[in-house]
Design a protein around this motif. Structure first.
Motif, short mmCIF file in Angstrom:
data_model
loop_
_atom_site.label_atom_id
_atom_site.label_comp_id
_atom_site.label_asym_id
_atom_site.label_seq_id
_atom_site.Cartn_x
_atom_site.Cartn_y
_atom_site.Cartn_z
N ALA A 104 15.93 111.14 47.86
CA ALA A 104 15.22 109.89 47.63
C ALA A 104 15.37 109.53 46.15
N ARG A 105 15.70 108.27 45.91
CA ARG A 105 15.82 107.77 44.55
C ARG A 105 14.94 106.54 44.39
N ARG A 141 5.54 105.73 46.77
CA ARG A 141 6.03 104.82 45.75
C ARG A 141 6.88 105.57 44.73
N ASP A 142 8.06 104.99 44.43
CA ASP A 142 8.92 105.49 43.35
C ASP A 142 9.19 106.98 43.49
N LEU A 143 9.52 107.40 44.70
CA LEU A 143 9.70 108.82 45.00
C LEU A 143 11.10 109.28 44.63
N ASP A 144 11.19 110.33 43.85
CA ASP A 144 12.46 111.01 43.55
C ASP A 144 12.37 112.43 44.09
N LEU A 145 13.30 112.77 44.97
CA LEU A 145 13.26 114.07 45.66
C LEU A 145 14.64 114.37 46.18
N GLU A 146 15.02 115.65 46.19
CA GLU A 146 16.33 116.01 46.72
C GLU A 146 16.28 117.39 47.36
N VAL A 147 17.20 117.59 48.31
CA VAL A 147 17.37 118.87 48.98
C VAL A 147 18.85 119.21 48.96
N ARG A 148 19.19 120.37 48.46
CA ARG A 148 20.58 120.80 48.34
C ARG A 148 20.90 121.89 49.36
N PRO A 149 22.18 122.13 49.60
CA PRO A 149 22.55 123.18 50.55
C PRO A 149 21.99 124.54 50.14
N VAL A 152 9.34 123.09 44.87
CA VAL A 152 8.13 122.51 45.44
C VAL A 152 7.90 121.13 44.84
N TYR A 153 7.50 120.18 45.69
CA TYR A 153 6.99 118.88 45.24
C TYR A 153 5.55 118.77 45.73
N VAL A 154 4.65 118.32 44.86
CA VAL A 154 3.27 118.04 45.24
C VAL A 154 3.09 116.53 45.26
N LEU A 155 2.70 116.02 46.43
CA LEU A 155 2.55 114.58 46.62
C LEU A 155 1.06 114.25 46.70
N HIS A 156 0.64 113.24 45.95
CA HIS A 156 -0.77 112.84 45.95
C HIS A 156 -0.85 111.34 45.86
N ARG A 157 -1.51 110.73 46.86
CA ARG A 157 -1.69 109.28 46.90
C ARG A 157 -0.35 108.55 46.76
N GLY A 158 0.66 109.08 47.45
CA GLY A 158 1.95 108.42 47.53
C GLY A 158 2.90 108.65 46.39
N ARG A 159 2.53 109.49 45.45
CA ARG A 159 3.40 109.75 44.30
C ARG A 159 3.54 111.25 44.06
#
Length: 297
Positions: free
Chosen positions: A11-12, A25-33, A199-206
Motif C-alpha cells: 500500500a502506498r 488513510r494514507d496507509l503505507d505498508l508492504e509484505v515481502r517474500p 509489525v504495523y499498529v493501526l489506530h483510527r485508520g492510520r
C-alpha cells in the motif's frame, strides 16, 4: 534464499473505505517474500478494510494498492489466480464435508493431512459440524496447500483455544520460510509476535507504530493499553436505554465506540456488574469527569 527486493503486496499512501467515508488513510505498508507481517489494532481501526483494499475486494479512494510490484485494480478472483490467498473467519462450505471442501479448493487430502493430520478422522464430517479450530485448519489448508505467493488472513485465531492458535500460526510461519509472504490481522498479540518479522499498529485508520517484534516488545504493555486493549463498557444513554459496547481502554476510543453504538449522551457509565470501567486515566478520573468528557460538556 528469497528475492526480497520487490514487495509482493504493498500500500502506498492508500486511503480506502465505504461510500464517501474513508476508513483507512494514507496507509503505507508492504509484505515481502518469506516474511510474516502482523497488522494489529483495536476493533474499528480499519484492519479488515486494509486487507480488502490490498486484495482487490475494495477499490482505493486515493493512493495505490500494488500487487507483484505493479499498481493494480484487479479484482480478488483475478489476483487469486495469480497467487493471492485470503482466509477469513472459518471460510468453509458448511453443507459440504471436509474432503469435498478440499476438493473444491483443488487440494488433495494427502496435502491437507500432511499439514494438519488432525483432520484425518473428520474427512467425511460436514464442515458445519467441525469445531472452530478444525474449520480454521480446513480453511488454512485449502489456502496453504496451493502454495500461494501471499496469504492475507483476517482474525485467523478468533475465539480459538491457545493450542489451536499455536498450530495455525506455526503453519503460516513454515509456509513463509518456504518463500510465501503473509499479512496477518491477529488478536493474539503476544503469540503473533513470536512468528512475525515486522509489525504495523493501526489506530483510527492510520499506522501509528511500526517495527520488528524485538523493537516493540519493550513497549508491549503500553501498546496494548493505549492501542489494542478493550473493555466491556455498560452505559445508559439520555433516553435511559441500557447500552453495552466494547471500547478501547482510552478515553478517545470510548467516545468513538459510544458514538458508533448510537449513544449521543451518557447518564451512567460502568463496567460489568456496575463497576467503573477502569479506563486509562488520561487525567479524567474520577468517573464523573470522564462522563462529562464523553458528553463533551
Amino acid at each position: 534464499m528469497h528475492d526480497t527486493d520487490v514487495p509482493l503486496i504493498e500500500a502506498r499512501a492508500l486511503s480506502a473505505g465505504y461510500g464517501s467515508q474513508p476508513v483507512v488513510r494514507d496507509l503505507d505498508l508492504e509484505v515481502r517474500p518469506g516474511e510474516v507481517v502482523a497488522l494489529l489494532g483495536p476493533n474499528g481501526a480499519g484492519k479488515t478494510t486494509t486487507l480488502r483494499a490490498l486484495s482487490g475486494g475494495l477499490l482505493p479512494m486515493h493512493g495505490e494498492a500494488r500487487w507483484l510490484g505493479e499498481p493494480s485494480r484487479a479484482p480478488l478472483h483475478r489476483r487469486a489466480r495469480q497467487g493471492l490467498a485470503y482466509v477469513g473467519e472459518r471460510a468453509v462450505f458448511t453443507r459440504l464435508d471436509t474432503a469435498d471442501n478440499l476438493r473444491v479448493g483443488r487440494v488433495t487430502t494427502e496435502q491437507a493431512l500432511e499439514l494438519f493430520p488432525e483432520l484425518a478422522k473428520r474427512l467425511r464430517t460436514g464442515a458445519g459440524m467441525l469445531s472452530g479450530g478444525e474449520q480454521q485448519m480446513l480453511s488454512l489448508a485449502r489456502a496453504l496447500c496451493r502454495a500461494p505467493r501471499v496469504l492475507l488472513a483476517d482474525e485467523l485465531s478468533l475465539g480459538l483455544a491457545p493450542l489451536v492458535v499455536d498450530r495455525l500460526l506455526r503453519a503460516v510461519r513454515e509456509a513463509a520460510d518456504r518463500g510465501m509472504g503473509a499479512l496477518l490481522v491477529e488478536q493474539h498479540v503476544r503469540k503473533v509476535l513470536d512468528i512475525a518479522d515486522r509489525v504495523y499498529v493501526l489506530h483510527r485508520g492510520r499506522v501509528t507504530m511500526t517495527g520488528t517484534p524485538a523493537e516493540l516488545r519493550g513497549d508491549l504493555d503500553a501498546i496494548e493499553s493505549s492501542y489494542l486493549a478493550e473493555k466491556t463498557i455498560h452505559a445508559t444513554d439520555g433516553f435511559l436505554r441500557p447500552i453495552e459496547v466494547n471500547a478501547p481502554t482510552r478515553k478517545a476510543g470510548l467516545r468513538d465506540a459510544l458514538a458508533r453504538a448510537g449513544v449521543q449522551r451518557v447518564v451512567s457509565l460502568g463496567g460489568p456488574g456496575g463497576t467503573p470501567p477502569g479506563l486509562s486515566d488520561d487525567g479524567f478520573h474520577p468517573l464523573q469527569r470522564l462522563m462529562r468528557w464523553v458528553n463533551d460538556e
